[in-house]
Write a protein that holds these residues in place. Structure first.
Motif, PDB file in Angstrom:
ATOM      1  N   TRP A 205      -2.839  -2.230   4.847  1.00 23.68           N
ATOM      2  CA  TRP A 205      -2.358  -3.428   5.550  1.00 23.68           C
ATOM      3  C   TRP A 205      -1.553  -4.307   4.585  1.00 23.68           C
ATOM      4  O   TRP A 205      -1.911  -4.423   3.395  1.00 23.68           O
ATOM      5  N   GLY A 206      -0.485  -4.926   5.099  1.00 25.16           N
ATOM      6  CA  GLY A 206       0.283  -5.861   4.279  1.00 25.16           C
ATOM      7  C   GLY A 206       0.835  -6.998   5.104  1.00 25.16           C
ATOM      8  O   GLY A 206       1.342  -6.787   6.209  1.00 25.16           O
ATOM      9  N   ALA A 207       0.708  -8.206   4.563  1.00 22.91           N
ATOM     10  CA  ALA A 207       1.284  -9.389   5.228  1.00 22.91           C
ATOM     11  C   ALA A 207       2.278 -10.047   4.274  1.00 22.91           C
ATOM     12  O   ALA A 207       2.132  -9.944   3.047  1.00 22.91           O
ATOM     13  N   TYR A 208       3.292 -10.702   4.841  1.00 20.14           N
ATOM     14  CA  TYR A 208       4.332 -11.371   4.045  1.00 20.14           C
ATOM     15  C   TYR A 208       4.845 -10.427   2.952  1.00 20.14           C
ATOM     16  O   TYR A 208       5.050 -10.827   1.796  1.00 20.14           O
ATOM     17  N   LEU A 209       5.032  -9.163   3.323  1.00 13.66           N
ATOM     18  CA  LEU A 209       5.453  -8.163   2.339  1.00 13.66           C
ATOM     19  C   LEU A 209       6.745  -8.580   1.655  1.00 13.66           C
ATOM     20  O   LEU A 209       7.635  -9.182   2.291  1.00 13.66           O
ATOM     21  N   SER A 210       6.847  -8.283   0.391  1.00 16.73           N
ATOM     22  CA  SER A 210       8.056  -8.539  -0.405  1.00 16.73           C
ATOM     23  C   SER A 210       8.389 -10.017  -0.543  1.00 16.73           C
ATOM     24  O   SER A 210       9.549 -10.376  -0.784  1.00 16.73           O
ATOM     25  N   THR A 211       7.404 -10.876  -0.345  1.00 20.88           N
ATOM     26  CA  THR A 211       7.600 -12.313  -0.583  1.00 20.88           C
ATOM     27  C   THR A 211       6.550 -12.757  -1.610  1.00 20.88           C
ATOM     28  O   THR A 211       5.586 -12.026  -1.863  1.00 20.88           O
ATOM     29  N   PRO A 212       6.688 -13.947  -2.144  1.00 17.10           N
ATOM     30  CA  PRO A 212       5.679 -14.405  -3.117  1.00 17.10           C
ATOM     31  C   PRO A 212       4.285 -14.522  -2.499  1.00 17.10           C
ATOM     32  O   PRO A 212       3.287 -14.564  -3.218  1.00 17.10           O
ATOM     33  N   ASP A 213       4.183 -14.577  -1.175  1.00 13.92           N
ATOM     34  CA  ASP A 213       2.873 -14.706  -0.512  1.00 13.92           C
ATOM     35  C   ASP A 213       2.257 -13.369  -0.122  1.00 13.92           C
ATOM     36  O   ASP A 213       1.237 -13.339   0.590  1.00 13.92           O
ATOM     37  N   GLU A 214       2.848 -12.283  -0.549  1.00 11.21           N
ATOM     38  CA  GLU A 214       2.384 -10.954  -0.108  1.00 11.21           C
ATOM     39  C   GLU A 214       0.868 -10.795  -0.277  1.00 11.21           C
ATOM     40  O   GLU A 214       0.305 -11.160  -1.292  1.00 11.21           O
ATOM     41  N   ILE A 215       0.240 -10.219   0.760  1.00 10.86           N
ATOM     42  CA  ILE A 215      -1.196  -9.902   0.697  1.00 10.86           C
ATOM     43  C   ILE A 215      -1.349  -8.432   1.077  1.00 10.86           C
ATOM     44  O   ILE A 215      -0.782  -7.981   2.080  1.00 10.86           O
ATOM     45  N   LEU A 216      -2.123  -7.719   0.306  1.00  9.63           N
ATOM     46  CA  LEU A 216      -2.368  -6.299   0.573  1.00  9.63           C
ATOM     47  C   LEU A 216      -3.866  -6.052   0.638  1.00  9.63           C
ATOM     48  O   LEU A 216      -4.615  -6.561  -0.191  1.00  9.63           O
ATOM     49  N   ILE A 217      -4.285  -5.273   1.624  1.00  4.86           N
ATOM     50  CA  ILE A 217      -5.679  -4.818   1.687  1.00  4.86           C
ATOM     51  C   ILE A 217      -5.649  -3.358   2.132  1.00  4.86           C
ATOM     52  O   ILE A 217      -4.896  -2.991   3.040  1.00  4.86           O
ATOM     53  N   ALA A 218      -6.462  -2.533   1.498  1.00  2.00           N
ATOM     54  CA  ALA A 218      -6.548  -1.125   1.891  1.00  2.00           C
ATOM     55  C   ALA A 218      -8.000  -0.672   1.821  1.00  2.00           C
ATOM     56  O   ALA A 218      -8.782  -1.194   1.026  1.00  2.00           O
ATOM     57  N   GLY A 219      -8.339   0.282   2.671  1.00  2.00           N
ATOM     58  CA  GLY A 219      -9.691   0.840   2.635  1.00  2.00           C
ATOM     59  C   GLY A 219     -10.026   1.448   3.979  1.00  2.00           C
ATOM     60  O   GLY A 219      -9.180   1.489   4.888  1.00  2.00           O
ATOM     61  N   ASP A 220     -11.259   1.890   4.121  1.00  2.00           N
ATOM     62  CA  ASP A 220     -11.705   2.423   5.397  1.00  2.00           C
ATOM     63  C   ASP A 220     -11.640   1.301   6.439  1.00  2.00           C
ATOM     64  O   ASP A 220     -12.153   0.197   6.195  1.00  2.00           O
ATOM     65  N   VAL A 221     -11.007   1.589   7.574  1.00  2.00           N
ATOM     66  CA  VAL A 221     -10.752   0.488   8.521  1.00  2.00           C
ATOM     67  C   VAL A 221     -12.052  -0.145   9.022  1.00  2.00           C
ATOM     68  O   VAL A 221     -12.127  -1.367   9.239  1.00  2.00           O
ATOM     69  N   GLY A 222     -13.091   0.670   9.163  1.00  2.00           N
ATOM     70  CA  GLY A 222     -14.377   0.118   9.609  1.00  2.00           C
ATOM     71  C   GLY A 222     -14.940  -0.867   8.597  1.00  2.00           C
ATOM     72  O   GLY A 222     -15.609  -1.844   8.958  1.00  2.00           O
ATOM     73  N   GLU A 223     -14.662  -0.606   7.323  1.00  2.00           N
ATOM     74  CA  GLU A 223     -15.224  -1.462   6.271  1.00  2.00           C
ATOM     75  C   GLU A 223     -14.383  -2.704   5.996  1.00  2.00           C
ATOM     76  O   GLU A 223     -14.931  -3.740   5.629  1.00  2.00           O
ATOM     77  N   VAL A 224     -13.058  -2.605   6.135  1.00  2.00           N
ATOM     78  CA  VAL A 224     -12.219  -3.753   5.719  1.00  2.00           C
ATOM     79  C   VAL A 224     -11.644  -4.563   6.893  1.00  2.00           C
ATOM     80  O   VAL A 224     -11.012  -5.593   6.668  1.00  2.00           O
TER      81      VAL A 224
END
Ligand code: SAM
Length: 251
Positions: A205-224
């Motif tokens: 998952w990624g939000a505000y990709l390629s901007t200074p506010d970018e947030i990334l989360i990855a993992g098993d979807v049930g867990e994250v």
């Protein structure tokens, strides 16, 4: 004949602009900047920054307020159709009054114009209405999907396998081809990844990709999933808008 350049500007980083896009920008004397209410400051700011940084000659910018869209309507296709028609009406009028015959204007399109963007369709509608004559060219840009893959350092497809690209609305409705193992989801206002029932599915998952506010989360979807919902809600409240994209990958 009026010429319009539909220029993909990338998904958030001004450095996404390609050399082809810079050359195209410099052919335009008028830049039309479509402004959506929630994102007005940030996203139109980026467009103005791009013009200031890369345009060498004289140019004008013309702001186009986006018509309101009925997001509550159950008739999704009709609501989008009405919104596009309203856009065509406004843009057609702006092209007629702001762009002289035989001059060149540009629309700066977020990401790539070929992916979930209505600019091409709206220009086609204006052309078909026949009140003005125009011709347009499309310059590709880096899409949020490419930015997502790069940020997570993943390839989108596995060897010889397909990728399915869809919307949060369709994912939530279970409208995904049977057997699809790599599904990219865009335009998801309701965290439809929570509806994924398959065990053994990862999310990138990624939000505000390629901007200074970018947030990334990855993992098993049930867990994250819970963490993504919490982080997403906080970020959206803080900034007033959010854009996020993700890949669901069945292991
Ligand atoms: C109207 S579509 C435009 C897509 C765009 N043409 C592209 O090529 O990425 C908007 C959706 O693109 C995705 N998106 C665009 N920019 C993004 C970014 N910087 N970070 C995360 N998602 C983004 C989100 O899913 C958002 O809901």
């Amino acid at each position: 004949m009026r010429r319009v350049l539909v220029i993909g500007i990338g998904a958030g980083d001004p450095d996404h602009l390609t050399l082809q896009a810079v050359a195209a920008l410099n052919r335009a004397s008028v830049v039309f900047v479509v402004e959506k209410d929630a994102e007005r400051g940030d996203l139109s700011g980026l467009r103005h920054e791009i013009c200031a940084r890369h345009m060498r000659g004289d140019y004008r910018t013309v702001a186009l307020a986006d018509p309101p869209r009925d997001r509550a309507s159950a008739a999704y296709a009709e609501a989008v159709g009405a919104w596009r028609a309203a856009r065509a009406q406004r843009w057609g009028e702006a092209l007629r009054t702001e762009l002289d015959e035989d001059s060149c204007g540009a629309f700066l399109v977020w990401g790539d114009p070929a992916l979930y963007d209505s600019t091409i369709a709206v220009l086609e509608q204006i052309s078909a209405a026949g009140e003005i004559t125009l011709d347009y060219e499309v310059i590709p840009g880096i899409s949020s999907v490419q930015a997502l893959a790069a940020a997570h350092r993943i390839a989108l497809n596995r060897v010889g396998e397909p990728i399915h690209v869809t919307t949060g609305r369709r994912l939530a409705a279970g409208d995904v081809p049977p057997g699809a193992r790599d599904v990219i989801v865009m335009l998801d206002a309701d965290c439809a990844f929570r509806t994924v029932a398959d065990r053994g599915t990862d999310i990138y998952w990624g939000a505000y990709l390629s901007t200074p506010d970018e947030i990334l989360i990855a993992g098993d979807v049930g867990e994250v999933a819970g963490e993504i919902v919490r982080v997403r809600t906080e970020a959206r409240a803080r900034k007033g808008w959010i854009m996020d994209t993700y890949l669901l990958r069945r292991r």
